[in-house]
Motif scaffolding. Structure first.
Motif, PDB file in Angstrom:
ATOM      1  N   ARG A   1     -22.097 -70.220  23.347  1.00 25.63           N
ATOM      2  CA  ARG A   1     -22.208 -68.861  22.865  1.00 25.63           C
ATOM      3  C   ARG A   1     -23.032 -68.028  24.114  1.00 25.63           C
ATOM      4  NH1 ARG A   1     -20.999 -68.283  17.582  1.00 25.63           N
ATOM      5  NH2 ARG A   1     -20.693 -70.261  16.417  1.00 25.63           N
ATOM      6  N   PRO A   2     -22.689 -66.830  24.400  1.00 24.15           N
ATOM      7  CA  PRO A   2     -23.504 -66.090  25.290  1.00 24.15           C
ATOM      8  C   PRO A   2     -24.960 -65.806  24.991  1.00 24.15           C
ATOM      9  CG  PRO A   2     -21.018 -65.099  24.603  1.00 24.15           C
ATOM     10  CD  PRO A   2     -21.549 -66.306  23.862  1.00 24.15           C
ATOM     11  N   VAL A   3     -25.617 -65.908  25.866  1.00 23.43           N
ATOM     12  CA  VAL A   3     -26.944 -65.687  25.919  1.00 23.43           C
ATOM     13  C   VAL A   3     -27.728 -64.765  26.844  1.00 23.43           C
ATOM     14  CG1 VAL A   3     -27.754 -67.397  24.439  1.00 23.43           C
ATOM     15  CG2 VAL A   3     -27.522 -67.718  27.195  1.00 23.43           C
ATOM     16  N   ALA A   4     -27.039 -64.547  27.892  1.00 25.11           N
ATOM     17  CA  ALA A   4     -27.727 -63.570  29.157  1.00 25.11           C
ATOM     18  C   ALA A   4     -26.604 -63.590  30.176  1.00 25.11           C
ATOM     19  CB  ALA A   4     -29.004 -64.279  29.629  1.00 25.11           C
ATOM     20  N   GLY A   5     -26.547 -62.877  31.118  1.00 29.40           N
ATOM     21  CA  GLY A   5     -26.116 -62.738  32.490  1.00 29.40           C
ATOM     22  C   GLY A   5     -26.702 -62.690  33.578  1.00 29.40           C
ATOM     23  N   ILE A   6     -26.032 -63.377  34.759  1.00 29.50           N
ATOM     24  CA  ILE A   6     -26.533 -63.438  36.049  1.00 29.50           C
ATOM     25  C   ILE A   6     -25.672 -62.853  37.005  1.00 29.50           C
ATOM     26  CG2 ILE A   6     -27.551 -64.693  37.616  1.00 29.50           C
ATOM     27  CD1 ILE A   6     -28.607 -66.776  35.440  1.00 29.50           C
ATOM     28  N   MET A   7     -26.107 -61.785  37.836  1.00 25.57           N
ATOM     29  CA  MET A   7     -25.416 -61.325  38.931  1.00 25.57           C
ATOM     30  C   MET A   7     -26.117 -61.238  40.204  1.00 25.57           C
ATOM     31  SD  MET A   7     -25.575 -57.223  37.922  1.00 25.57           S
ATOM     32  CE  MET A   7     -26.754 -56.895  37.048  1.00 25.57           C
ATOM     33  N   ALA A   8     -25.131 -61.465  41.152  1.00 26.75           N
ATOM     34  CA  ALA A   8     -25.811 -61.154  42.641  1.00 26.75           C
ATOM     35  C   ALA A   8     -26.026 -59.743  42.705  1.00 26.75           C
ATOM     36  CB  ALA A   8     -24.473 -61.844  43.581  1.00 26.75           C
TER      37      ALA A   8
ATOM     38  N   GLU B   1     -33.633 -68.818  19.459  1.00 25.83           N
ATOM     39  CA  GLU B   1     -33.278 -70.375  19.483  1.00 25.83           C
ATOM     40  C   GLU B   1     -34.206 -70.674  20.896  1.00 25.83           C
ATOM     41  OE1 GLU B   1     -31.289 -73.966  18.514  1.00 25.83           O
ATOM     42  OE2 GLU B   1     -32.008 -72.164  17.199  1.00 25.83           O
ATOM     43  N   PRO B   2     -34.612 -71.850  20.834  1.00 31.12           N
ATOM     44  CA  PRO B   2     -34.989 -72.166  22.203  1.00 31.12           C
ATOM     45  C   PRO B   2     -33.967 -72.244  23.203  1.00 31.12           C
ATOM     46  CG  PRO B   2     -35.909 -73.835  20.492  1.00 31.12           C
ATOM     47  CD  PRO B   2     -34.900 -72.791  19.861  1.00 31.12           C
ATOM     48  N   GLY B   3     -34.327 -71.664  24.270  1.00 25.74           N
ATOM     49  CA  GLY B   3     -33.092 -71.328  25.259  1.00 25.74           C
ATOM     50  C   GLY B   3     -32.616 -70.121  25.397  1.00 25.74           C
ATOM     51  N   ALA B   4     -32.737 -69.310  24.015  1.00 26.98           N
ATOM     52  CA  ALA B   4     -32.248 -67.873  24.063  1.00 26.98           C
ATOM     53  C   ALA B   4     -33.487 -66.855  24.091  1.00 26.98           C
ATOM     54  CB  ALA B   4     -31.395 -67.977  22.771  1.00 26.98           C
ATOM     55  N   LEU B   5     -32.800 -65.708  24.187  1.00 31.42           N
ATOM     56  CA  LEU B   5     -33.655 -64.493  24.020  1.00 31.42           C
ATOM     57  C   LEU B   5     -34.303 -64.392  22.859  1.00 31.42           C
ATOM     58  CD1 LEU B   5     -34.554 -61.839  25.698  1.00 31.42           C
ATOM     59  CD2 LEU B   5     -32.517 -60.760  24.569  1.00 31.42           C
ATOM     60  N   THR B   6     -35.713 -63.998  22.418  1.00 26.62           N
ATOM     61  CA  THR B   6     -36.037 -63.885  21.465  1.00 26.62           C
ATOM     62  C   THR B   6     -37.158 -62.568  21.160  1.00 26.62           C
ATOM     63  OG1 THR B   6     -37.713 -65.002  19.745  1.00 26.62           O
ATOM     64  CG2 THR B   6     -38.518 -65.037  21.874  1.00 26.62           C
ATOM     65  N   TRP B   7     -37.368 -61.860  22.515  1.00 26.57           N
ATOM     66  CA  TRP B   7     -38.479 -60.613  22.004  1.00 26.57           C
ATOM     67  C   TRP B   7     -38.037 -60.142  23.537  1.00 26.57           C
ATOM     68  CZ3 TRP B   7     -40.368 -58.490  18.221  1.00 26.57           C
ATOM     69  CH2 TRP B   7     -41.598 -57.489  18.709  1.00 26.57           C
ATOM     70  N   ASN B   8     -38.267 -58.325  23.191  1.00 24.78           N
ATOM     71  CA  ASN B   8     -38.228 -57.635  24.320  1.00 24.78           C
ATOM     72  C   ASN B   8     -39.389 -56.676  24.293  1.00 24.78           C
ATOM     73  OD1 ASN B   8     -35.245 -58.218  23.449  1.00 24.78           O
ATOM     74  ND2 ASN B   8     -34.902 -57.757  25.619  1.00 24.78           N
ATOM     75  N   GLU B   9     -40.188 -56.522  25.318  1.00 26.77           N
ATOM     76  CA  GLU B   9     -41.523 -55.761  25.270  1.00 26.77           C
ATOM     77  C   GLU B   9     -41.446 -54.712  26.434  1.00 26.77           C
ATOM     78  OE1 GLU B   9     -45.200 -57.956  24.431  1.00 26.77           O
ATOM     79  OE2 GLU B   9     -45.157 -57.752  26.730  1.00 26.77           O
ATOM     80  N   LEU B  10     -41.715 -53.584  26.158  1.00 26.41           N
ATOM     81  CA  LEU B  10     -42.095 -52.538  26.931  1.00 26.41           C
ATOM     82  C   LEU B  10     -43.481 -52.548  27.467  1.00 26.41           C
ATOM     83  CD1 LEU B  10     -41.136 -49.942  28.759  1.00 26.41           C
ATOM     84  CD2 LEU B  10     -41.897 -48.663  26.680  1.00 26.41           C
ATOM     85  N   ASN B  11     -43.646 -52.906  28.881  1.00 27.00           N
ATOM     86  CA  ASN B  11     -44.944 -52.466  29.444  1.00 27.00           C
ATOM     87  C   ASN B  11     -45.213 -51.246  30.219  1.00 27.00           C
ATOM     88  OD1 ASN B  11     -45.905 -55.239  28.511  1.00 27.00           O
ATOM     89  ND2 ASN B  11     -44.777 -56.235  29.987  1.00 27.00           N
ATOM     90  N   THR B  12     -45.943 -50.521  29.820  1.00 25.17           N
ATOM     91  CA  THR B  12     -46.049 -49.226  30.074  1.00 25.17           C
ATOM     92  C   THR B  12     -47.222 -48.405  30.422  1.00 25.17           C
ATOM     93  OG1 THR B  12     -45.082 -46.778  29.594  1.00 25.17           O
ATOM     94  CG2 THR B  12     -45.641 -48.198  27.757  1.00 25.17           C
ATOM     95  N   THR B  13     -47.228 -47.403  31.321  1.00 20.17           N
ATOM     96  CA  THR B  13     -48.606 -46.600  31.514  1.00 20.17           C
ATOM     97  C   THR B  13     -48.665 -45.860  30.334  1.00 20.17           C
ATOM     98  OG1 THR B  13     -47.247 -45.475  33.097  1.00 20.17           O
ATOM     99  CG2 THR B  13     -48.466 -47.202  34.150  1.00 20.17           C
ATOM    100  N   ASP B  14     -48.032 -45.163  29.721  1.00 17.03           N
ATOM    101  CA  ASP B  14     -47.966 -44.449  28.727  1.00 17.03           C
ATOM    102  C   ASP B  14     -47.392 -44.610  27.486  1.00 17.03           C
ATOM    103  OD1 ASP B  14     -48.245 -41.800  27.085  1.00 17.03           O
ATOM    104  OD2 ASP B  14     -47.288 -40.687  28.637  1.00 17.03           O
ATOM    105  N   VAL B  15     -48.084 -45.489  26.508  1.00 13.01           N
ATOM    106  CA  VAL B  15     -47.356 -46.001  25.494  1.00 13.01           C
ATOM    107  C   VAL B  15     -46.850 -44.810  24.446  1.00 13.01           C
ATOM    108  CG1 VAL B  15     -47.667 -47.416  23.324  1.00 13.01           C
ATOM    109  CG2 VAL B  15     -48.622 -48.158  25.343  1.00 13.01           C
ATOM    110  N   GLU B  16     -47.743 -43.796  24.282  1.00 11.42           N
ATOM    111  CA  GLU B  16     -47.642 -42.739  23.406  1.00 11.42           C
ATOM    112  C   GLU B  16     -46.108 -41.978  23.829  1.00 11.42           C
ATOM    113  OE1 GLU B  16     -49.426 -38.850  21.476  1.00 11.42           O
ATOM    114  OE2 GLU B  16     -50.918 -40.377  22.144  1.00 11.42           O
ATOM    115  N   GLY B  17     -46.279 -41.657  25.215  1.00  8.70           N
ATOM    116  CA  GLY B  17     -45.168 -40.662  25.740  1.00  8.70           C
ATOM    117  C   GLY B  17     -43.867 -41.587  25.725  1.00  8.70           C
TER     118      GLY B  17
END
Length: 261
Positions: A56-63, A140-156
């Motif tokens: 089952r597709p989990v992620a892509g890799i490109m050059a 699932e182990p080996g699959a994406l489980t979370w996406n997180e925005l790290n930012t200098t302005d959380v409110e904005g």
């Protein structure tokens, strides 16, 4: 296995892909680390590889494809947010202070995409599904489980994502400074200030988290394969995690949840 069988709601992270100088080396590295199956794809799609976990597709890799007169593309994982109308989402991104870096493009019959940046500079993709809606296995182990925005302005940034993509930020009890990102009544990601443990000069970005059975042993395997550790394994409310780089420098996180097999 948490299998996804229908399109993601607009605003939800639905896919991640990696841009690297050496595509085959990356395919080999993530095969050994996560058990992914993938190979260089058709030339008409730039060799884009769709990696699968247990079929089952989990992620892509490109050059990476440098363009004359432009800086060399960075080695990064990109988070894609679902949309039911990429053109309308692109207009909303621009209207609310974001930047369109790669305009809406048809990807054969699979879908339509664009790449943008929020007002703080964090880059993300937008995916409008046609025949392909994104990751078909998550949490699932080996699959994406979370996406997180790290930012200098959380409110904005929170205001931008809410207005442009429907992602509503909310505080989390017991986690000061950390915010959930929600689509309707479902939490689909997080946001926080750029952590101090990241290298000096780290710009705002979306971080992809991959689930693992054992964080410490996965970090050991990553190091033996040429990767590096940015933040060694540590315990936090959602489990035991680490922030690492692959051998080509792409930043990502590993997490073993308390209920992992």
């Amino acid at each position: 296995m948490p299998v996804v069988t229908s399109p993601y709601r607009p605003g939800t992270p639905c896919w991640v892909d990696l841009m690297v100088k050496d595509q085959q080396a990356a395919l080999d590295f993530y095969r050994d680390l996560f058990g992914w199956q993938g190979e260089v794809g058709p030339a008409e799609y730039g060799g884009y590889a769709v990696c699968a976990l247990n079929g089952r597709p989990v992620a892509g890799i490109m050059a990476a494809m440098p363009q004359e007169g432009r800086p060399e593309p960075p080695t990064v994982w990109t988070t894609y947010l679902a949309s039911d109308d990429a053109d309308a989402t692109g207009r909303a991104i621009a209207e609310h202070g974001g930047t369109i870096m790669f305009p809406v493009t048809d990807v054969g019959t699979t879908g339509r995409m664009l790449v943008g940046a929020d007002p703080t500079g964090a880059v993300f993709g937008v995916w409008q599904p046609l025949e392909f809606f994104g990751a078909q296995v998550v949490n699932e182990p080996g699959a994406l489980t979370w996406n997180e925005l790290n930012t200098t302005d959380v409110e904005g940034a929170g205001t931008f994502y809410h207005r442009a993509l429907g992602l509503r930020p909310a505080t989390i009890q017991g986690m000061p400074g950390y915010y959930s990102l929600n689509v309707g009544d479902r939490t689909v990601g997080g946001a926080q200030p750029v952590p101090d443990y990241l290298p000096d000069g780290t710009l705002p970005h979306w971080m992809a988290y991959f689930s693992v059975d054992d964080c410490d042993s996965t970090v050991d395997a990553l190091v033996k394969a040429g990767g590096s550790v940015i933040q060694p394994p540590f315990d936090m409310p959602a489990g035991r995690m680490a922030v690492v780089q692959d051998p080509q420098g792409a930043l990502f996180a590993l997490i073993a949840s308390p209920d992992s097999p």
